[in-house]
Every structure is written in structure tokens, then in C-alpha cells.
Scaffold this motif. Sequence first.
Motif, PDB file in Angstrom:
ATOM      1  N   GLN A  15      46.454  15.252 -48.660  1.00  0.00           N
ATOM      2  CA  GLN A  15      46.390  14.628 -47.336  1.00  0.00           C
ATOM      3  C   GLN A  15      46.617  15.631 -46.207  1.00  0.00           C
ATOM      4  O   GLN A  15      47.160  16.704 -46.421  1.00  0.00           O
ATOM      5  CB  GLN A  15      47.396  13.486 -47.231  1.00  0.00           C
ATOM      6  CG  GLN A  15      48.852  13.919 -47.271  1.00  0.00           C
ATOM      7  CD  GLN A  15      49.762  12.709 -47.160  1.00  0.00           C
ATOM      8  OE1 GLN A  15      49.602  11.722 -47.852  1.00  0.00           O
ATOM      9  NE2 GLN A  15      50.738  12.791 -46.282  1.00  0.00           N
ATOM     10  N   SER A  63      40.987  11.912 -52.299  1.00  0.00           N
ATOM     11  CA  SER A  63      41.255  11.680 -53.714  1.00  0.00           C
ATOM     12  C   SER A  63      39.940  11.685 -54.473  1.00  0.00           C
ATOM     13  O   SER A  63      38.863  11.592 -53.874  1.00  0.00           O
ATOM     14  CB  SER A  63      42.018  10.373 -53.917  1.00  0.00           C
ATOM     15  OG  SER A  63      41.426   9.331 -53.190  1.00  0.00           O
ATOM     16  N   THR A 116      44.257   6.775 -42.504  1.00  0.00           N
ATOM     17  CA  THR A 116      45.319   5.836 -42.131  1.00  0.00           C
ATOM     18  C   THR A 116      45.457   5.939 -40.615  1.00  0.00           C
ATOM     19  O   THR A 116      45.660   7.030 -40.072  1.00  0.00           O
ATOM     20  CB  THR A 116      46.644   6.197 -42.828  1.00  0.00           C
ATOM     21  OG1 THR A 116      46.422   6.143 -44.240  1.00  0.00           O
ATOM     22  CG2 THR A 116      47.749   5.230 -42.457  1.00  0.00           C
ATOM     23  N   ASN A 147      43.170   1.135 -41.889  1.00  0.00           N
ATOM     24  CA  ASN A 147      42.756   1.945 -43.025  1.00  0.00           C
ATOM     25  C   ASN A 147      41.246   1.972 -43.175  1.00  0.00           C
ATOM     26  O   ASN A 147      40.598   0.956 -42.941  1.00  0.00           O
ATOM     27  CB  ASN A 147      43.319   1.311 -44.303  1.00  0.00           C
ATOM     28  CG  ASN A 147      44.297   2.246 -44.962  1.00  0.00           C
ATOM     29  OD1 ASN A 147      43.889   3.250 -45.530  1.00  0.00           O
ATOM     30  ND2 ASN A 147      45.578   1.924 -44.852  1.00  0.00           N
ATOM     31  N   ARG A 196      45.794   8.347 -55.583  1.00  0.00           N
ATOM     32  CA  ARG A 196      46.147   7.497 -54.438  1.00  0.00           C
ATOM     33  C   ARG A 196      46.143   6.013 -54.806  1.00  0.00           C
ATOM     34  O   ARG A 196      47.113   5.321 -54.606  1.00  0.00           O
ATOM     35  CB  ARG A 196      45.181   7.728 -53.272  1.00  0.00           C
ATOM     36  CG  ARG A 196      45.361   6.700 -52.176  1.00  0.00           C
ATOM     37  CD  ARG A 196      44.544   6.947 -50.949  1.00  0.00           C
ATOM     38  NE  ARG A 196      44.627   5.780 -50.081  1.00  0.00           N
ATOM     39  CZ  ARG A 196      45.642   5.483 -49.297  1.00  0.00           C
ATOM     40  NH1 ARG A 196      46.699   6.253 -49.264  1.00  0.00           N
ATOM     41  NH2 ARG A 196      45.625   4.390 -48.548  1.00  0.00           N
ATOM     42  N   PHE A 221      33.637   6.864 -49.224  1.00  0.00           N
ATOM     43  CA  PHE A 221      33.380   7.483 -50.528  1.00  0.00           C
ATOM     44  C   PHE A 221      32.130   8.360 -50.475  1.00  0.00           C
ATOM     45  O   PHE A 221      31.207   8.109 -49.690  1.00  0.00           O
ATOM     46  CB  PHE A 221      33.181   6.406 -51.600  1.00  0.00           C
ATOM     47  CG  PHE A 221      34.464   5.816 -52.118  1.00  0.00           C
ATOM     48  CD1 PHE A 221      35.034   6.273 -53.291  1.00  0.00           C
ATOM     49  CD2 PHE A 221      35.111   4.802 -51.410  1.00  0.00           C
ATOM     50  CE1 PHE A 221      36.225   5.730 -53.767  1.00  0.00           C
ATOM     51  CE2 PHE A 221      36.290   4.253 -51.881  1.00  0.00           C
ATOM     52  CZ  PHE A 221      36.857   4.724 -53.068  1.00  0.00           C
ATOM     53  N   CYS A 238      37.056  10.341 -52.217  1.00  0.00           N
ATOM     54  CA  CYS A 238      37.325   9.306 -51.206  1.00  0.00           C
ATOM     55  C   CYS A 238      38.147   9.930 -50.089  1.00  0.00           C
ATOM     56  O   CYS A 238      39.205  10.517 -50.339  1.00  0.00           O
ATOM     57  CB  CYS A 238      38.083   8.153 -51.847  1.00  0.00           C
ATOM     58  SG  CYS A 238      38.718   6.980 -50.632  1.00  0.00           S
ATOM     59  N   LEU A 248      39.613  -2.753 -53.614  1.00  0.00           N
ATOM     60  CA  LEU A 248      38.998  -2.049 -52.480  1.00  0.00           C
ATOM     61  C   LEU A 248      37.476  -2.096 -52.568  1.00  0.00           C
ATOM     62  O   LEU A 248      36.789  -2.438 -51.610  1.00  0.00           O
ATOM     63  CB  LEU A 248      39.494  -0.591 -52.500  1.00  0.00           C
ATOM     64  CG  LEU A 248      38.916   0.364 -51.486  1.00  0.00           C
ATOM     65  CD1 LEU A 248      39.606   0.164 -50.152  1.00  0.00           C
ATOM     66  CD2 LEU A 248      39.104   1.809 -51.927  1.00  0.00           C
ATOM     67  N   GLU A 288      43.553  11.312 -46.293  1.00  0.00           N
ATOM     68  CA  GLU A 288      43.904  11.700 -47.655  1.00  0.00           C
ATOM     69  C   GLU A 288      42.603  11.819 -48.434  1.00  0.00           C
ATOM     70  O   GLU A 288      41.671  11.042 -48.219  1.00  0.00           O
ATOM     71  CB  GLU A 288      44.757  10.619 -48.310  1.00  0.00           C
ATOM     72  CG  GLU A 288      46.084  10.412 -47.623  1.00  0.00           C
ATOM     73  CD  GLU A 288      46.690   9.076 -47.997  1.00  0.00           C
ATOM     74  OE1 GLU A 288      47.359   9.027 -49.034  1.00  0.00           O
ATOM     75  OE2 GLU A 288      46.467   8.108 -47.266  1.00  0.00           O
ATOM     76  N   SER A 337      38.386   3.752 -46.089  1.00  0.00           N
ATOM     77  CA  SER A 337      38.123   4.648 -47.221  1.00  0.00           C
ATOM     78  C   SER A 337      36.632   4.915 -47.306  1.00  0.00           C
ATOM     79  O   SER A 337      35.844   4.001 -47.568  1.00  0.00           O
ATOM     80  CB  SER A 337      38.587   4.004 -48.534  1.00  0.00           C
ATOM     81  OG  SER A 337      39.976   3.813 -48.500  1.00  0.00           O
ATOM     82  N   ASN A 365      40.273   8.915 -47.146  1.00  0.00           N
ATOM     83  CA  ASN A 365      40.934   7.709 -46.627  1.00  0.00           C
ATOM     84  C   ASN A 365      41.636   8.013 -45.311  1.00  0.00           C
ATOM     85  O   ASN A 365      42.462   8.934 -45.240  1.00  0.00           O
ATOM     86  CB  ASN A 365      41.948   7.189 -47.655  1.00  0.00           C
ATOM     87  CG  ASN A 365      42.670   5.963 -47.145  1.00  0.00           C
ATOM     88  OD1 ASN A 365      43.676   6.083 -46.463  1.00  0.00           O
ATOM     89  ND2 ASN A 365      42.148   4.801 -47.435  1.00  0.00           N
TER      90      ASN A 365
END
Lengths: 264, 199
Positions: free
Chosen positions: A14, A26, A41, A96, A146, A100, A37, A155, A24, A98, A39
Amino acid sequence: MIKNLFGIILIFSQAIVHPKTFVELSLYKADSKTYICLNFTIENGWHLYWLNSGDTGIPTEITWNLPDGIEISDELWPIPKAFEVDGLVSYGYENNASIFYEIIFKDYSEIHNKDITCKINSLICKDICIPFDTVITFNLSNLKSRFNQNELKDLLNNQFPNKEHSLELFGKIEGDKVLLEIKNNSENETIESFSFFPFENGIFKNVLANEFYKELESYLIKIEFDPFRTHIPEKLEGILILFYSENNSRIKKSFEISVPLKYY
Amino acid sequence: MKNLIFLIGIFFLTNVLLAQQASIDSKAPDFKLKDSYGKEYSLNEFKGKTVVLEWINYDCPFVKKHYDSKNMQQLQEKYTQKGVVWLAICSSAKGKQGHFTNDEINKRSKEHGAKFTAYLIDEDGTVGKMYGAKTTPHMFIINSDGKLVYAGAIDDIKSTDKEDVKKANNYVSKALDEILSGKEVSTKTTTPYGCSVKY
């Protein structure tokens, strides 16, 4: 495709990209494919923009600098939220988001100890907007997990549009609007509202929910053109969100659609 | 009878409201606004002239990009010297970003070296909504026949980076050059980018 990604969580890292948001990274492996991914925040009350920012703002742009032997796909964007302020509607994410990507490499063992760099150019807004332009380098060997598998499944099922669907869709241009017809095949479903979020900006009026009416076995959704539209598209492309009742429950379904448009 | 009068009233009111909504290649709706010195301006007084409307909010990062780089002032100076009328319009409501006292507006405009014809105050947002102004900046051009011939972005690079100004294709200068050389505006609409107008 992405909805089948209930894979093994491998690595994670992150970085703070702006005082109001941090990202972050992952990595997920499923079948023969691997995904990363990114992500975000986001501080409560603030939002970032989708690939179509809507009436205001600018799209979030993410560009990658990858070592030899590694390639990634275009973004797989989660379903955005529509925000309405003073009659202007924008599309984006709060709390949030995410995003991909499928990551492609010749030899999986070679990705360790390699750096990947991403440049994020975005705008974070509340009642004011703050631009940011950040470059972050992640070392793939430092990444940790994560999401657990249930979180990942949840998700992917709830936050991404279905790319494949069996909806019968027909689009026709009628004056200053498009009428999108959906044949309703299910006797048990009563659709309560529709939202269409176009991929391209500047063509259609941005709205929270589209007006619609029912005609025989079809729903007809009104998608109005922007009075200052830059062109008339050949296809209606974007995310269609349906809210309907089934067995006394309110359900949300979203689909990525591409419907040829015909003049009426 | 009362119902009929009511319906006729609604019909005329709807037509009046629709007629006041700006659209490309139609007569630009007239308006009256005061500037930051208290002088009243109306669009109709500029009949026969090309008029630029620039939606402004000095605190918006996208507006700062074009003022800090001097791009906007250079455009204002270049085209007002050629007889174009350039009206900056602020539709920020009281208490919202971009709404300032007249003294503060005049101080900031002087610091920036702004070269517009006037900075007009539209704090109830009537003119902004009539023109469909969404962002700051959002640019509109009205030709000498009083028709709206351009609505959209200032240029084609959606960023807040001053360095991008040099690389961008400026839609406003292109449209103004075409108008001043007697040509039809080739790109009449583009998608604006920037902060939301703070209605």
C-alpha cells in the motif's frame, strides 16, 4: 470472466497517494490467469471519478510502467455511484474502489523481485476539488493479502457489472432521446428503477435514474441526449443497473451493455 | 373555463422556459447581470459583436491552470483587441467556493492581469442554468448574428497541469479565428471539464 475469480490471494502492498486517499495493490491467481487489484480507500465524504466523470470533474487515469516480460489488460472498473449536486450528476467512487487488471507474464516465477510503477492522475472532490498526480512503485515480492476468499467473492459479485447476460435489448433513436427496450422474460420480476451510466461523456444527459414505462412485455427506458452532445453514437454503451423486486426482496443487477442504435 | 386558462398558462410558460434554454445554432438567450463594479450589462447591448462567455471560479484548480499559466488572459487580450466582447460569469452561490465580494473579485482580477470585458455576477445561477453551464471553465461563443456557435471545453487536455496548456488544442481560439475570418465554426460542441459550477 472476472466473476469467476475466486482465487488464491498472494501478495499486497500500500501507499498514500494523497492525504485523502491511499491505495493498496494485491495479486490474485485464478485458473490460468492472474489479476492485480488497485484498491483506493477514500476519506469519508470525498469521492474520486470513474472513467466517465459525468457533468463535472475528470476521469481517474492510471498508467503503468512495467518491466520486460510483464503486460496488463485495460482496467476492469467497478460499478460507480452517481452523485448529484445542484442538478449536476457525476460518476465516481466514495469510501472504497477496487480496480482490477489481468496481468500477463511468460514465467510466473520471474515476477518476484520486480518493480511495477503506476502513475495515478485524478481529482478528489467534496464541496471542493483537489487534483493529484502521483507515481508509486510497488515491489511485487513485498505484496501481502488483502481480501479473503469470501470478501473477494462478495466484491466481484456485487461491485462489478456482468459482461455476459441474456437480456433482449433494442435501441432506437427518437428525436432527442434513445429508447432502450428490454424484453421482460421473467414473470417473477418487477423492475422498479433503471440507471444507465454511459462509458462516453458528453453524449447523454447524466442522471441518477432514467425514466421508463412498461408496454406489453417490455420496459422502455428513456435516455436523453445532452443538448450539447458532440455526436450521435452508433451504439449505446455503458452500464445498465436494474433494481427489481423478487420474493419481497429488493435486488440490484448490473450489466455492461453495447446495443446498436437505429433511427425510428 | 378556469382549467382551460390554467392549461394555456402552463403551455406558454413551458414555451418561454424552453425558449430561454441555450442551444447550438439558435439565438443565444438574453440576460442582464451586474459586473464586479456594479455596472449592468445585457447580452443584447452587444448585438453585431462576437461574444465569449467564460464561466469562472478563481479558486477552482482548473481555472487556476488557465490563469496561472496566463493562457486565459492572453486569449482575452488577443481577442478583445480584435473587437470580441469577453464576459467572465461567476455563478457561485453565496457561501460557496468562488463567491467573493466585489472588492475581492477586483483585487484578484487585477493580480491575475485579467483582460476580460467584464466579470459578471450570477449568484442565483439563473444565467448559468439557462446556458447549461456545468464546469469552470465552461466556454460559450455567440457570433455577430446573436447565435450560439460554440459550447464546451477551453481545450482538449483534461488536467490541472499548467504545462499541458502548451500542448493542448485550444477550441476557443480555433472557433474565434474561424469566426473572425468569416468561416463557419468547425467544432461547435466539445465536452467541458473542470470543477462543478457551485450553484
